[in-house]
Design an enzyme around this catalytic site. Sequence first.
Site, PDB file in Angstrom:
ATOM      1  N   GLU A   6      -7.173   3.701   5.098  1.00 32.69           N
ATOM      2  CA  GLU A   6      -5.881   2.738   5.122  1.00 32.69           C
ATOM      3  C   GLU A   6      -5.662   2.509   3.857  1.00 32.69           C
ATOM      4  OE1 GLU A   6      -5.669   0.849   9.787  1.00 32.69           O
ATOM      5  OE2 GLU A   6      -6.526  -0.464   7.818  1.00 32.69           O
ATOM      6  N   HIS A  62      -4.929  -6.011   7.402  1.00 32.90           N
ATOM      7  CA  HIS A  62      -3.935  -6.428   8.575  1.00 32.90           C
ATOM      8  C   HIS A  62      -4.704  -6.522   9.832  1.00 32.90           C
ATOM      9  CE1 HIS A  62      -2.781  -1.914   8.525  1.00 32.90           C
ATOM     10  NE2 HIS A  62      -3.946  -2.171   9.441  1.00 32.90           N
ATOM     11  N   HIS A  85     -13.978  -0.620   6.180  1.00 34.01           N
ATOM     12  CA  HIS A  85     -14.218  -0.922   7.705  1.00 34.01           C
ATOM     13  C   HIS A  85     -14.425   0.365   8.469  1.00 34.01           C
ATOM     14  CE1 HIS A  85      -9.914  -0.622   7.989  1.00 34.01           C
ATOM     15  NE2 HIS A  85      -9.909  -0.992   9.409  1.00 34.01           N
ATOM     16  N   HIS A 135      -1.106   1.768  14.852  1.00 32.56           N
ATOM     17  CA  HIS A 135      -2.164   2.119  15.411  1.00 32.56           C
ATOM     18  C   HIS A 135      -2.324   2.708  16.873  1.00 32.56           C
ATOM     19  CE1 HIS A 135      -2.826  -0.908  12.230  1.00 32.56           C
ATOM     20  NE2 HIS A 135      -3.928  -0.461  12.096  1.00 32.56           N
TER      21      HIS A 135
HETATM   22 FE   LIG Z   1      -5.016  -0.882  10.465  1.00 34.11          FE
END
Ligand SMILES: [Fe+2]
Lengths: 134, 282
Positions: free
Chosen positions: B242, B12, B195, B61
């Site tokens: 995530e 996302h 990431h 977030h």
């Molecule tokens: Fe995220």
Amino acid sequence: MTRDIHAYLAEFEDIPGTRVYTAARARKGYWLNQFAMSLMKPENRNRWKQDEEAYLADWKLSDEQRDAVLARDYNKMLELGGNIYFLAKIFSTDGLSFVQAVSSMTGMSVEEYQQMMAAGGRAPEGVRSIEGKY
Amino acid sequence: MARLTAGIATSHVPLLGVGIDQGKMEQDYFRPIYAGYDWTKEWIAKPENRPDVVILVYNDHASAFDMNLIPTFAIGCAEEFAPADEGWGPRPVPTVNNDADLAWHIAQSCILDEFDMTIINKMDVDHGLTVPLSLMFGRPEAWPCKVVPLAVNVVTYPPPTGNRCWMLGEAIARAIESYPEQLNVQIWGTGGMSHQLQGPRAGLINQEWDRRFLDELTKNPQRLRGLPHIEYLREAGSEGIEMVMWLIMRGALNARVKELHRHYHVPASNTAVGHIVLENEA
Ligand SMILES: [Fe+2]
């Protein structure tokens, strides 16, 4: 399932160049992160831009945290309990993208960092574990 | 009865929302990223595949939740949720309409099933929820389905274990099965893949690990279920955690699933983009 919480947390310190946002960091960084979060409101961003030091006086940051914020030293802010999703409000207010802000933590220029990403990113070899060196 | 028919996982990355909102989809940088969603857009637009409701698993977030409230599993039960202002104005995307009856049913069922859900009424939804909708549906006037937001804490440690996520998925599947309305329900897991957005190790990407994760979602999900957090962190970067949210999606599906489509691309911004479509087999 029983887990050894101490071993669980200790392993996080073994990852090179990474500050996992543990409860201990979250406690230390509470006001730093809440300050950063306040910049989501346009009226707060305006006040912040007019006088950063005056704005910070309203928040219970340590001297070290305040200096790190003013210097935009993101590695220092992480060390002092900042979390990247909260700190993102500071660099967004500065008009920086994630790539620009994130590259500043790696010791690379934005261009070098972008080149690395375009070439497939930073390889995991050698940066998985400090102790294990793998 | 409501039926859970398929699961979708996708990254996302905020930049992918920006690319769609600003009409940059045909630019060289973006084209190969979005091209991997063409198959799914076509598939999901067909009447027989279009979901009535999507259970959308994502994480906030630091948009709706600050450090004052950190729910591990929170389910949105209000009628609608507005796109969040993440610091540069809300994304120009439609308001998200919930199926509040189903959301409340899932909340109640899960609590009785021993998952102590946090119930959220007022909440703005950030890129974690809206970017996947844009990737699957483009830029419609209104989203073509109802969406039940399911927010998972993957920011403050410890996040839920992969095993716990899996079990929540199973509980959600039981809740859907016991819902009397005729509905086609999908569950989406979002975030990832590898990431890291922080520190000197930022920019980490692990293609081999990501590809194995994609393979095993279909073939060997029981192994993924047992992965400890430290493995995500070491191998897939600090924000790679995530991917535990993908296991809520997978846990909700049947043991046997058919992989309909897959896409993997490096990079989008700081992130490896992964996407998979899984169909429930009887
Ligand atoms: Fe995220």
